[in-house]
Scaffold this active site. Structure first.
Site, PDB file in Angstrom:
ATOM      1  N   ALA A   1      70.969   7.906 -37.162  1.00  0.00           N
ATOM      2  CA  ALA A   1      69.732   6.817 -35.844  1.00  0.00           C
ATOM      3  C   ALA A   1      68.567   7.177 -37.246  1.00  0.00           C
ATOM      4  O   ALA A   1      68.502   8.570 -37.073  1.00  0.00           O
ATOM      5  CB  ALA A   1      69.223   6.868 -35.036  1.00  0.00           C
TER       6      ALA A   1
ATOM      7  N   THR B   1      73.528   3.627 -39.330  1.00  0.00           N
ATOM      8  CA  THR B   1      72.532   2.193 -39.657  1.00  0.00           C
ATOM      9  C   THR B   1      71.170   3.057 -40.636  1.00  0.00           C
ATOM     10  O   THR B   1      71.517   4.207 -41.044  1.00  0.00           O
ATOM     11  CB  THR B   1      71.713   1.903 -38.130  1.00  0.00           C
ATOM     12  OG1 THR B   1      70.971   2.986 -37.561  1.00  0.00           O
ATOM     13  CG2 THR B   1      72.876   1.184 -37.051  1.00  0.00           C
TER      14      THR B   1
ATOM     15  N   VAL C   1      70.291  12.385 -36.480  1.00  0.00           N
ATOM     16  CA  VAL C   1      69.383  12.425 -36.856  1.00  0.00           C
ATOM     17  C   VAL C   1      68.917  11.993 -37.905  1.00  0.00           C
ATOM     18  O   VAL C   1      69.756  12.862 -39.379  1.00  0.00           O
ATOM     19  CB  VAL C   1      68.215  12.663 -36.574  1.00  0.00           C
ATOM     20  CG1 VAL C   1      66.912  13.023 -37.054  1.00  0.00           C
ATOM     21  CG2 VAL C   1      68.020  12.756 -34.739  1.00  0.00           C
ATOM     22  N   LYS C   2      69.109  10.718 -39.006  1.00  0.00           N
ATOM     23  CA  LYS C   2      68.598  10.716 -40.091  1.00  0.00           C
ATOM     24  C   LYS C   2      67.937  10.138 -40.949  1.00  0.00           C
ATOM     25  O   LYS C   2      66.706   9.792 -40.718  1.00  0.00           O
ATOM     26  CB  LYS C   2      69.700   8.996 -40.765  1.00  0.00           C
ATOM     27  CG  LYS C   2      70.480   8.368 -41.964  1.00  0.00           C
ATOM     28  CD  LYS C   2      70.798   7.270 -41.151  1.00  0.00           C
ATOM     29  CE  LYS C   2      71.231   6.775 -42.648  1.00  0.00           C
ATOM     30  NZ  LYS C   2      72.009   5.434 -42.890  1.00  0.00           N
ATOM     31  N   ILE C   3      67.949  11.273 -42.087  1.00  0.00           N
ATOM     32  CA  ILE C   3      66.536  12.530 -42.598  1.00  0.00           C
ATOM     33  C   ILE C   3      67.002  12.091 -44.271  1.00  0.00           C
ATOM     34  O   ILE C   3      67.902  12.210 -44.663  1.00  0.00           O
ATOM     35  CB  ILE C   3      66.516  13.262 -42.648  1.00  0.00           C
ATOM     36  CG1 ILE C   3      66.677  13.506 -41.380  1.00  0.00           C
ATOM     37  CG2 ILE C   3      65.018  14.020 -42.902  1.00  0.00           C
ATOM     38  CD1 ILE C   3      66.656  15.433 -39.945  1.00  0.00           C
TER      39      ILE C   3
END
Ligand code: G3P
Length: 218
Positions: free
Chosen positions: A60, A27, A86-88
């Site tokens: 996310a 997402t 964890v999307k960074i």
């Protein structure tokens, strides 16, 4: 190649999951906004709802752009469900955050990757996944698939464990080409995934089989 769906639409996620071929979900803030999911708590609840549908990695994305903020936000996201990744974003502060999470054993997806140099940095920081955006490169007359191939070569040269997650997939040929190159994962819209199944000769052949069966059994 793993198949992720790139959406925050629960109905589409459920439909892809029901096909039995879905490995995960990605997402981003734009996809959340598209579904009308706004406000911190609603967004967090939506991630949990996605995790309750799909038993696989769910990316996310953090909103912070500073190291301390990304760490705080990422730790909270990771605490929501065991499958949260964890999307960074690929910025210098993001590289530091990826390194931090990598040392803590929290999975990360480095997003907004548009060059081999960025992919190399993210792998050195210990990213679990990197997301090169194919479609957006194609949009500016640059071959997105060439970037996937270049990253594949670099990662194989040094046996990096970071997985290439081809993103910004627009159509089924992107998926097929990524599979040819050896991308570890692709994340695409439901339409591109479903289009892989379509062939007019399949439809015609099935129609004929059913007609012949009906003739013999009437
Ligand atoms: O996963 C990245 C993706 O959501 C970007 O896709 O179509 O907005 O370029 P697009």
């Amino acid at each position: 190649m793993k198949f992720f769906i790139d959406t925050a639409n629960l109905k589409e996620i459920q439909e892809a999951n029901d096909l039995g071929i879905l490995d995960g979900v990605t997402t981003n803030p734009s996809l959340m906004a598209k579904e009308g999911i706004t406000g911190k708590q609603n967004i967090l609840d939506h991630y949990v709802a996605i995790c309750n549908i799909v038993d696989g990695p769910v990316s996310a994305e953090v909103i912070s752009t500073d190291y301390a903020g990304m760490v705080l936000e990422g730790e909270h996201l990771a605490s929501l469900h065991k499958n949260i990744v964890v999307k960074i974003p690929m910025i210098p502060e993001g590289i530091k955050a990826i390194k931090y999470f990598s040392e803590k054993g929290i999975e990360t997806n480095c997003t907004l990757v548009f060059s081999a140099g960025q992919a190399l940095l993210a792998a050195k920081a210990g990213a679990t996944y990197i997301s090169p955006f194919l479609g957006r490169l194609d949009d500016i007359s640059t071959n997105g698939l060439d970037l996937i191939a270049q990253i594949r070569l670099i990662y194989d040269n040094y046996a990096f464990n970071t997985q290439i997650l081809a993103a910004s997939i627009r159509h089924p040929m992107h998926i097929i080409n990524c599979a040819e190159i050896g991308s570890d994962v692709m994340t695409g819209p439901l339409s591109a995934i479903k289009a892989l199944a379509k062939h007019p000769l399949t439809d015609l052949g099935l129609q004929q089989f059913l007609a012949d069966h009906a003739k013999g059994n009437s």
